[in-house]
Design a protein around this motif. Structure first.
Motif, short mmCIF file in Angstrom:
data_model
loop_
_atom_site.label_atom_id
_atom_site.label_comp_id
_atom_site.label_asym_id
_atom_site.label_seq_id
_atom_site.Cartn_x
_atom_site.Cartn_y
_atom_site.Cartn_z
N ILE A 123 -3.22 -28.82 35.90
CA ILE A 123 -3.80 -28.41 34.62
C ILE A 123 -3.45 -29.39 33.51
CG2 ILE A 123 -3.98 -25.96 35.16
CD1 ILE A 123 -1.32 -25.52 33.83
N SER A 322 -8.09 -18.48 30.12
CA SER A 322 -9.23 -18.59 31.04
C SER A 322 -9.95 -17.25 31.17
CB SER A 322 -8.76 -19.07 32.42
OG SER A 322 -8.14 -20.33 32.34
N GLN A 339 -7.13 -24.19 23.83
CA GLN A 339 -6.02 -24.32 24.79
C GLN A 339 -5.16 -25.50 24.35
OE1 GLN A 339 -3.45 -24.15 26.96
NE2 GLN A 339 -4.74 -23.06 28.41
N ARG A 345 -7.08 -27.51 31.55
CA ARG A 345 -7.24 -26.12 31.96
C ARG A 345 -8.64 -25.57 31.67
NH1 ARG A 345 -1.93 -22.35 31.50
NH2 ARG A 345 -2.07 -21.55 33.62
N LEU A 346 -9.39 -26.21 30.80
CA LEU A 346 -10.70 -25.70 30.46
C LEU A 346 -11.83 -26.35 31.26
CD1 LEU A 346 -10.49 -25.39 26.56
CD2 LEU A 346 -10.21 -23.60 28.28
N PHE A 348 -12.78 -25.89 34.12
CA PHE A 348 -13.49 -24.99 35.03
C PHE A 348 -14.75 -24.40 34.39
CE2 PHE A 348 -11.48 -21.83 32.45
CZ PHE A 348 -12.19 -20.64 32.64
N VAL A 349 -14.94 -24.59 33.07
CA VAL A 349 -16.08 -23.95 32.40
C VAL A 349 -17.42 -24.50 32.88
CG1 VAL A 349 -14.71 -23.44 30.35
CG2 VAL A 349 -16.11 -25.50 30.41
N SER A 385 -11.80 -22.80 43.37
CA SER A 385 -10.73 -22.42 42.45
C SER A 385 -9.82 -23.62 42.20
CB SER A 385 -9.92 -21.26 43.04
OG SER A 385 -8.80 -20.99 42.22
N ARG A 389 -5.10 -19.42 37.38
CA ARG A 389 -5.72 -18.65 36.29
C ARG A 389 -7.22 -18.89 36.19
NH1 ARG A 389 -1.62 -15.45 36.92
NH2 ARG A 389 0.36 -16.49 36.53
N ALA A 390 -7.66 -20.14 36.39
CA ALA A 390 -9.10 -20.38 36.43
C ALA A 390 -9.71 -19.65 37.63
CB ALA A 390 -9.39 -21.87 36.51
N ALA A 393 -10.34 -16.08 36.79
CA ALA A 393 -11.45 -16.02 35.84
C ALA A 393 -12.79 -16.18 36.56
CB ALA A 393 -11.28 -17.09 34.76
#
Length: 434
Positions: A123, A322, A339, A345-346, A348-349, A385, A389-390, A393
């Motif tokens: 991350i 997330s 974040q 960490r973002l 994954f959007v 995945s 945490r992602a 989500a």
């Protein structure tokens, strides 16, 4: 590699109870190395990361026994320090970031410790300087083998010292505290992390005979003692699971009661979801989430778009951003998710955008979510995945989506959530593990 196949669009109903806190478990299990007496830890989550740590301790010679589900005894009376130089240890520790917290206890009790570059979620940069700078202030000698990526510390005897941490690192503070409890003299740690996990660790250490003042604040004073005794310690409910379940109920428009959540240790987590318009009712130590068919994001007093960001405790934990982000995709209104702590960490959007979510990734740290008020239901897709945490989500998103989705690399989810498919299927979810 395992995969989840999720048939979305089903509402859930019933009760969920959070597992023991993963982050606390990793700390207090390492603390069992500080004493030659038997310790008992209750409510341990039997998830991949925690079980890997227990295996590392077994390799060190710790006698670990599963007394019942979630309850374990540990006897570290005969520790084999030479195990730290074995290929088996190198392989085990390199994939588990929490393993770095064995360094403080081993240094305090045996005068040395070794660990490879710790692994964990990808991350962004997760430096470990705070750990070793703090141990050096206590008198440890530090060495880094850059070619093989190995850290080592050693000392004849640790001595208490004053230190101002460069960051309020939870694991860094835990490592330093566990070393300081057996050091000569008094240690003062300013800008210490004060998350519930750290408070629990300190309370366990006090039960073992340590002398710690300032628990729950960012200023800890530790008077070193010559030895510690055994104790029995119970782990708190996992606040990250509690927040994940609130988000799950909201996005799937379900009515769920989350039982025995440890309300006093949740901080601003329930209120953060309420800012997205989600109705979260407190019933003694339970939380009830209902009437989430439509929910509207708050705005600031002047009408500007609200920002939800992470911060050290008592701020919002970064582990839930997330989930908050994915929940906002079906709200009414817009929100900026910031974040601050991790720059990857973002990412994954992009999967949520493929599912039809309206999200603008401003930069690695910020994403603007335009809520659709369920006018455009998320559509099913194939995902991977990237981290714990992602992963949860994306699972929540898939459960609300129209059609059948798949999530690969679910081992990442299993690292943080115990039997999540079985627990959710019992409430009406349609998740198949392949």
């Amino acid at each position: 590699m395992s995969t989840f196949k999720i048939e979305g669009g089903f509402k859930l109903k019933g009760d969920l109870e959070p597992q023991g806190a993963k982050n606390e478990a990793l700390q207090v299990i390492c603390a069992t190395l500080l004493t030659a007496e038997k310790t008992i830890i209750e409510n341990i989550p039997e998830i991949r990361d925690v079980l890997k740590l227990i295996e590392i301790l077994k390799g060190l010679g710790v006698q670990s026994k599963r007394l019942s589900k979630g309850n374990y005894s540990f006897d570290a009376s005969e520790v084999d320090i030479d195990f730290l130089k074995s290929p088996e240890y190198a392989q085990q520790a390199a994939v588990l970031r929490g393993s770095i917290m064995i360094i403080g206890p081993l240094l305090a009790r045996f005068g040395k410790g070794f660990i490879p570059q710790p692994g964990g979620d990808k991350i962004g940069r997760r430096r470990v300087d705070t750990h070793f700078i703090g141990l050096q202030k206590l008198g440890a000698r530090f060495d880094f083998d850059r070619e093989n990526m190995w850290y080592s510390v050693s000392t004849e005897k640790l001595t208490g010292a004053y230190m101002l941490l460069d960051e309020a690192s939870v694991t860094g503070t835990a490592n330093i505290v566990m070393a300081a409890v057996l050091a000569n003299g008094t240690t003062t740690i300013y800008n210490a992390a004060c998350e519930p996990y750290l408070q629990q660790l300190c309370k366990m250490l006090v039960a073992m005979g340590a002398k710690i003042q300032g628990i729950g604040s960012n200023l800890l004073t530790i008077e070193g003692v010559s030895s510690l005794k055994g104790c029995t310690h119970r782990i708190l409910p996992d606040m990250i699971e509690v927040g994940s379940f609130i988000g799950l109920a909201a996005l799937t428009a379900s009515e769920i009661t989350i039982k025995n959540v440890g309300i006093e240790h949740l901080g601003i987590i329930p209120e953060s979801f309420r800012r997205l318009g989600i109705k979260v009712e407190q019933l003694d130590d339970d939380l009830l989430v209902k009437d989430t068919e439509h929910y509207e994001i708050d705005a600031y007093i002047d009408g500007s778009i609200m920002t939800i960001s992470d911060a050290p405790w008592p701020g919002l934990t970064p582990d839930l951003l997330s989930v908050l982000l994915v929940v906002a995709t079906q709200a009414k209104g817009s929100v900026l998710i910031h974040q601050k702590m991790f720059e990857s960490r973002l990412f994954f959007v992009d999967k949520l955008i493929d599912m039809g979510a309206q999200i603008i990734l401003c930069d690695p740290h910020r994403a603007t979510v335009i809520g659709l008020d369920r006018k455009n239901i998320l559509r099913a897709t194939k995902m991977v995945s990237p981290d714990i945490r992602a992963g949860i989500a994306l699972l929540i998103a898939a459960m609300s989506a129209k059609g059948t989705s798949t999530i690969d690399n679910i081992e990442q989810i299993d690292r943080g959530y115990e039997n999540i498919d079985r627990r959710l299927n019992a409430l009406g979810a349609h998740i198949t593990r392949m």
